[in-house]
Design an enzyme around this catalytic site. Structure first.
Site, PDB file in Angstrom:
ATOM      1  N   ASP A  90       3.849   2.744  12.757  1.00 32.73           N
ATOM      2  CA  ASP A  90       3.648   1.146  12.318  1.00 32.73           C
ATOM      3  C   ASP A  90       5.036   1.129  12.289  1.00 32.73           C
ATOM      4  O   ASP A  90       6.541   1.628  12.256  1.00 32.73           O
ATOM      5  CB  ASP A  90       2.734   1.311  11.012  1.00 32.73           C
ATOM      6  CG  ASP A  90       3.800   1.844   9.958  1.00 32.73           C
ATOM      7  OD1 ASP A  90       4.994   1.926   9.343  1.00 32.73           O
ATOM      8  OD2 ASP A  90       2.565   1.898   8.900  1.00 32.73           O
ATOM      9  N   SER A  91       5.479  -0.693  12.126  1.00 33.48           N
ATOM     10  CA  SER A  91       6.492  -1.089  12.056  1.00 33.48           C
ATOM     11  C   SER A  91       7.769  -0.851  10.932  1.00 33.48           C
ATOM     12  O   SER A  91       8.511  -0.273  11.038  1.00 33.48           O
ATOM     13  CB  SER A  91       6.092  -2.654  11.833  1.00 33.48           C
ATOM     14  OG  SER A  91       6.060  -2.647  10.228  1.00 33.48           O
TER      15      SER A  91
END
Lengths: 82, 422
Positions: free
Chosen positions: A39-40
């Site tokens: 994820d980010s």
């Protein structure tokens, strides 16, 4: 300087450490977010680890363009030559 | 849904504690009177005035997958392990929605900690100072925020009715369970996963609690250091871990054929408004909480046969609690077998209400009160029937138990549980 093959192998080890994805699944066309469970937030970890391993700088503004393993490998390959 | 006053039952339990990696091993160790307190072997502990603590029996890294564990503070790791055990113990086979027995929109999570991600906060500050800006983990904020255990449990089980984190120091775990009970009673949810967790074994909290003169400095006898109600007690011993229960409306539990451990009869809450850390010496605030419990439920003093006391092993706190029980229940205290399980687990701060609710549920379910170890000479001011070194059988028939939790700030939370005939 690392070759593209060596960079992908290095990224595979980093993604395995951070997201637990088997190294053989980390290939050029794979998306970090959609395929590799990065994820980010975890992507920031991947970038910091890659900077350290390959001796390059990846500014925050460029990280959003690194969607696939191939994007990252190409970026690192070019950044090594600067 | 309009407000209701539904009966709430416990259908699942889970724990990871200094005594065991799950609720069964923890319960077995409690009945055997084993202490989880050890000398701290870490280098950082060598020069500290307090060098003892009750560390977790099974490291969470041995249980959780590494990619998940590295994004969670230790307190959230404990909470997730305990919640997953409780969830499976309640008979659910997958997260809400995937298991059709529970609707995500009717499922809540309320898991509290007293301090939050303190080891992450301090550890990442060390990283910043020693390794620089770039090395600080991007996961730091979601790891250290105190609602992280609750939020991660909520995501894990797919809880959409509400996820909450009441914080009241050492009463946090009990307050979380009380909050969850209200969510079900008032119709906001049918099932709520609730409990407490704490992971604060780090030099700063240990030194800070030590400088308050709140902790035992009995480094020469770690297993004898936590001694609630004993005349020689000199403070609490820090513990870590989590305890979680699955609470459910009785209608929902019946509809899916769930096994019921116990009924949650009610709760009593009050605040001392006296001092930020000292207990109110006469037990006035605690007595108010006990009175609210009686006024707001159908609990009868005659049915209370067991109390899992807050009893942290501090000179003042242990006595104030007994005074409050006497003030409200009078001679009825004589038929209450009072156990101080912190003598074995140490004090889990915000996790205490969680693991002690699990212990209280199991005490009713198995009809046996766990021991209080290290009770060599009972403080005469603790005028009550303290269960000593041997566990005590509890009577047949309908019986009830109290679980007391009090926190710095003057928070008082009392939960009442009743045996259930399946």
């Amino acid at each position: 300087m690392a070759t593209q093959e060596e960079i992908v192998k290095g990224l595979a080890d980093i993604v395995n450490e951070i997201a637990g994805i088997p190294t053989e699944d980390v290939k050029l066309d794979k998306s970090f977010t959609d395929d590799l469970d990065v994820d980010s937030l975890s992507m920031v970890e991947v970038v910091v680890a890659a900077e350290e391993q390959f001796g390059v700088k990846i500014p925050d503004d460029d990280v959003k363009n690194l969607k696939t393993v191939g994007d990252a490998a190409d970026y690192i390959l070019k950044a090594q030559q600067v | 849904m309009s407000p209701t006053n539904r009966t709430v039952v416990v259908t699942g339990i889970g724990a990871t504690t200094p005594l065991g990696g799950d609720s069964a091993s923890t319960w077995e160790a409690l009945l055997a009177g084993r202490s989880g307190v050890r000398l701290l072997e870490q280098d950082w502990a060598a020069e500290l005035p307090v060098r003892i603590a009750a560390q977790i029996a099974v490291e969470p890294g041995e249980v959780l997958p590494r990619p998940l564990a590295r994004k969670l503070d230790r307190s959230a790791q404990f909470a997730l392990i305990a919640a997953r055990e409780a969830w499976a113990d309640a008979g659910f086979t997958a997260k809400a929605g995937d298991d059709p027995a529970v609707d995500p929109d009717r499922l809540g999570a309320v898991v509290a900690s007293g301090i939050g991600g303190v080891t992450t906060l301090l550890g990442q500050y060390d990283v910043l100072k020693e390794q620089g800006v770039r090395k600080v983990s991007p996961h730091t904020v979601p790891m250290l925020m105190p609602n992280s255990p609750s939020a991660n449990v909520g995501i894990d089980i797919n809880a959409r009715a509400g996820v909450h984190t009441p914080v009241s120091a050492c009463a946090s775990g009990a307050e979380a369970i009380g909050y969850a009970v209200e969510m079900i009673r008032t119709g906001r949810a049918d099932v709520v996963v609730a409990g407490g967790t704490e992971a604060a074994i780090h030099p700063l909290p240990i030194v800070a609690f030590g400088n308050m003169m709140a902790m035992s400095k009995n480094n020469d006898d770690p297993q004898g250091a936590s001694r609630p109600y004993d005349a020689g007690r000199d403070g609490f011993v820090l513990g870590e871990g989590a305890g979680v229960v699955v609470l459910e409306s009785v209608e929902h539990a019946r509809a899916r054929g769930a096994r019921v451990y116990a009924e949650v009869v009610g709760q009593g809450i009050s605040a001392d408004a006296h001092h930020i850390t000292q207990p109110e010496p006469t037990g006035r605030g605690i007595a108010a909480a006990l009175q609210h419990l009686l006024d707001g439920s159908d609990l009868k003093p005659a049915e209370i046969v067991h109390v899992n006391a807050h009893a942290t092993s501090t000179p003042q706190g242990d006595v104030a609690e007994i005074k409050a029980l006497r003030r409200v229940f009078g001679d009825d205290v004589d038929h209450m077998a009072i156990s101080a399980t912190k003598s074995m687990t140490g004090h889990l701060l915000g996790g205490a209400g969680g693991i002690e609710t699990v212990a209280s549920v199991l005490a009713l379910h198995h009809r046996i009160a766990p021991p209080t170890i290290n009770l060599a000479q009972q403080d005469p001011e603790a005028d009550a029937d303290i269960v000593g070194a041997d566990p005590r059988p509890l009577p047949a028939g309908t019986i009830a138990a109290l679980n007391d939790s009090f926190g710095f700030g003057g928070h008082n939370v009392v939960l009442a549980l009743r045996s259930w005939d399946n």
